[in-house]
Design a protein around this motif. Structure first.
Motif, PDB file in Angstrom:
ATOM      1  N   ASP A 165       0.827  -1.208   0.000  1.00 51.90           N
ATOM      2  CA  ASP A 165       0.000   0.000   0.000  1.00 51.90           C
ATOM      3  C   ASP A 165       0.865   1.264   0.000  1.00 51.90           C
ATOM      4  O   ASP A 165       0.541   2.261  -0.666  1.00 51.90           O
ATOM      5  N   ARG A 166       1.955   1.241   0.743  1.00 47.04           N
ATOM      6  CA  ARG A 166       2.839   2.416   0.789  1.00 47.04           C
ATOM      7  C   ARG A 166       3.543   2.627  -0.546  1.00 47.04           C
ATOM      8  O   ARG A 166       3.725   3.774  -0.990  1.00 47.04           O
ATOM      9  N   LEU A 167       3.934   1.528  -1.207  1.00 41.09           N
ATOM     10  CA  LEU A 167       4.521   1.652  -2.539  1.00 41.09           C
ATOM     11  C   LEU A 167       3.490   2.193  -3.534  1.00 41.09           C
ATOM     12  O   LEU A 167       3.825   2.997  -4.408  1.00 41.09           O
ATOM     13  N   ALA A 168       2.248   1.752  -3.381  1.00 44.89           N
ATOM     14  CA  ALA A 168       1.184   2.259  -4.261  1.00 44.89           C
ATOM     15  C   ALA A 168       0.998   3.756  -4.078  1.00 44.89           C
ATOM     16  O   ALA A 168       0.796   4.497  -5.051  1.00 44.89           O
ATOM     17  N   ARG A 169       1.094   4.231  -2.847  1.00 42.26           N
ATOM     18  CA  ARG A 169       0.956   5.672  -2.596  1.00 42.26           C
ATOM     19  C   ARG A 169       2.110   6.449  -3.206  1.00 42.26           C
ATOM     20  O   ARG A 169       1.941   7.607  -3.600  1.00 42.26           O
ATOM     21  N   LEU A 170       3.290   5.818  -3.276  1.00 43.28           N
ATOM     22  CA  LEU A 170       4.419   6.470  -3.941  1.00 43.28           C
ATOM     23  C   LEU A 170       4.099   6.681  -5.415  1.00 43.28           C
ATOM     24  O   LEU A 170       4.405   7.737  -5.987  1.00 43.28           O
ATOM     25  N   ALA A 171       3.464   5.678  -6.039  1.00 44.20           N
ATOM     26  CA  ALA A 171       3.097   5.790  -7.446  1.00 44.20           C
ATOM     27  C   ALA A 171       1.981   6.800  -7.644  1.00 44.20           C
ATOM     28  O   ALA A 171       1.988   7.591  -8.587  1.00 44.20           O
ATOM     29  N   ASP A 172       1.011   6.783  -6.745  1.00 41.69           N
ATOM     30  CA  ASP A 172      -0.154   7.671  -6.873  1.00 41.69           C
ATOM     31  C   ASP A 172      -0.811   7.769  -5.504  1.00 41.69           C
ATOM     32  O   ASP A 172      -1.360   6.784  -5.007  1.00 41.69           O
ATOM     33  N   PRO A 173      -0.779   8.937  -4.851  1.00 43.52           N
ATOM     34  CA  PRO A 173      -1.341   9.060  -3.504  1.00 43.52           C
ATOM     35  C   PRO A 173      -2.803   8.657  -3.407  1.00 43.52           C
ATOM     36  O   PRO A 173      -3.266   8.256  -2.337  1.00 43.52           O
ATOM     37  N   GLU A 174      -3.543   8.759  -4.513  1.00 45.33           N
ATOM     38  CA  GLU A 174      -4.962   8.413  -4.487  1.00 45.33           C
ATOM     39  C   GLU A 174      -5.219   6.950  -4.819  1.00 45.33           C
ATOM     40  O   GLU A 174      -6.344   6.473  -4.683  1.00 45.33           O
ATOM     41  N   LEU A 175      -4.181   6.241  -5.257  1.00 43.73           N
ATOM     42  CA  LEU A 175      -4.375   4.895  -5.787  1.00 43.73           C
ATOM     43  C   LEU A 175      -5.034   3.923  -4.811  1.00 43.73           C
ATOM     44  O   LEU A 175      -5.961   3.198  -5.185  1.00 43.73           O
ATOM     45  N   PRO A 176      -4.600   3.852  -3.544  1.00 45.68           N
ATOM     46  CA  PRO A 176      -5.247   2.897  -2.639  1.00 45.68           C
ATOM     47  C   PRO A 176      -6.751   3.112  -2.490  1.00 45.68           C
ATOM     48  O   PRO A 176      -7.479   2.200  -2.088  1.00 45.68           O
ATOM     49  N   HIS A 177      -7.220   4.320  -2.811  1.00 50.27           N
ATOM     50  CA  HIS A 177      -8.647   4.614  -2.665  1.00 50.27           C
ATOM     51  C   HIS A 177      -9.415   4.412  -3.966  1.00 50.27           C
ATOM     52  O   HIS A 177     -10.629   4.194  -3.949  1.00 50.27           O
ATOM     53  N   THR A 178      -8.722   4.491  -5.116  1.00 55.28           N
ATOM     54  CA  THR A 178      -9.413   4.390  -6.411  1.00 55.28           C
ATOM     55  C   THR A 178      -9.368   2.991  -7.001  1.00 55.28           C
ATOM     56  O   THR A 178     -10.257   2.619  -7.761  1.00 55.28           O
TER      57      THR A 178
END
Length: 246
Positions: A165-178
Motif C-alpha cells: 500500500d505504501r509503494l502504491a501511494r508512492l506511485a499515486d497518492p490516491e491509488l489505494p482509494h481508487t
C-alpha cells in the motif's frame, strides 16, 4: 494488454527470456511427430545452453534416437505466470525453436541428455511479440532475482500488505482509494511492478529502485529507500503507469 518495449529501468527482452526459462518448472515441447508436457526436466548451464533430461525409456528419447542425422526439430514453449493471483495472470510467453541433439556428456544412467541449439527465440507480452537472435540470447543472463522472485512476491503479498500500500501511494497518492486492489506483479533487479485492478480493467505501475540490486539481500534496502521516498513525495508524484486492458 499493452507493454512497453525494453526500458532503461528494466530487463532487456533477452534477459526476460533467460529469466523465464531459469524460473520455469515446466515447458511444452512440440517435435515433428509429438507433443510433450515436461515437468522438472530441463536445466540451463552457465553459458545459457538449455538441456532436456529425458528418461532413456521415454517416447521422447526414442524419437530423438530415430531423428534424421541425430537432430530432432523442436519447439519449446514456456508460460510465465504471476505467482500472485491477479487478473490477466500470464505475464509472458516464451518460445524457443531449434534442434535437440544428444549431449556428449551423459551424466546419469538411464537418462538421455538432449541439448538445444536455438535457431529462433521470441517473447510475447500481451499483444507485443519481440524476436531475439540466438547470439543475443546467448550473451544475456537471467535476472539475479529470477529464481527467488516468486517466493519474494508471495512473502510481500501475504506478510507485508502495508508495504504494498505504501509503494502504491508512492506511485499515486490516491491509488489505494481508487483501485479495487493493488498487488505485487513482478520483481527484478531494476524495480517492482504493481498490478492495479479496477472495476473495468487493470493497469500496471513500474517503480524503479534507486540502483539495480546485485543480489536478493539488497532488495530490502532498496525497498526501504522507496518507502522513505513515499513519505517525502509531494502529492503530485507519479510513477510510470501502463494500461493493461480489461
Amino acid at each position: 494488454m499493452a507493454f512497453a518495449k525494453a526500458r532503461r529501468n528494466g530487463p532487456t527482452d533477452a534477459e526476460r527470456i533467460r529469466s523465464v526459462i531459469a524460473a520455469a518448472g515446466s515447458l511444452s515441447l512440440t517435435t515433428d511427430g509429438n507433443s510433450y508436457d515436461l515437468v522438472a526436466m530441463h536445466d540451463v548451464d552457465g553459458s545459457g545452453r538449455l538441456a532436456l533430461h529425458a528418461p532413456a525409456d521415454s517416447p521422447l528419447a526414442a524419437e530423438a534416437a530415430c531423428a534424421p542425422r541425430g537432430a530432432l526439430s523442436a519447439l519449446l514453449e514456456f508460460t510465465d505466470i504471476a505467482p500472485i493471483a491477479v487478473r490477466d495472470r500470464v505475464r509472458a510467453r516464451v518460445t524457443l525453436a531449434g534442434r535437440l541433439t544428444p549431449s556428449p556428456l551423459q551424466t546419469s544412467p538411464g537418462v538421455l541428455v538432449l541439448r538445444l541449439d536455438v535457431a529462433r527465440a521470441s517473447i510475447q507480452r500481451g499483444a507485443l511479440v519481440e524476436h531475439i537472435g540466438p547470439e543475443e540470447l546467448e550473451r544475456a543472463a537471467p535476472d539475479v532475482l529470477a529464481v527467488a522472485e516468486a517466493a519474494m512476491l508471495t512473502h510481500l503479498e501475504e506478510g507485508h500488505r502495508d508495504v504494498v500500500d505504501r509503494l502504491a501511494r508512492l506511485a499515486d497518492p490516491e491509488l489505494p482509494h481508487t483501485a479495487a486492489r493493488v498487488a505485487p506483479l513482478a520483481l527484478d533487479r531494476h524495480g517492482i511492478t504493481l498490478r492495479c485492478e479496477y472495476a473495468h480493467g487493470v493497469a500496471d505501475l513500474r517503480i524503479a529502485f534507486r540502483t539495480p540490486v546485485k543480489d536478493v539481500d539488497e532488495v530490502g534496502r532498496q525497498v526501504e529507500i522507496l518507502l522513505r521516498r513515499a513519505v517525502a513525495a509531494p502529492s503530485g508524484k507519479r510513477a510510470g503507469r501502463e494500461d493493461a486492458g480489461s
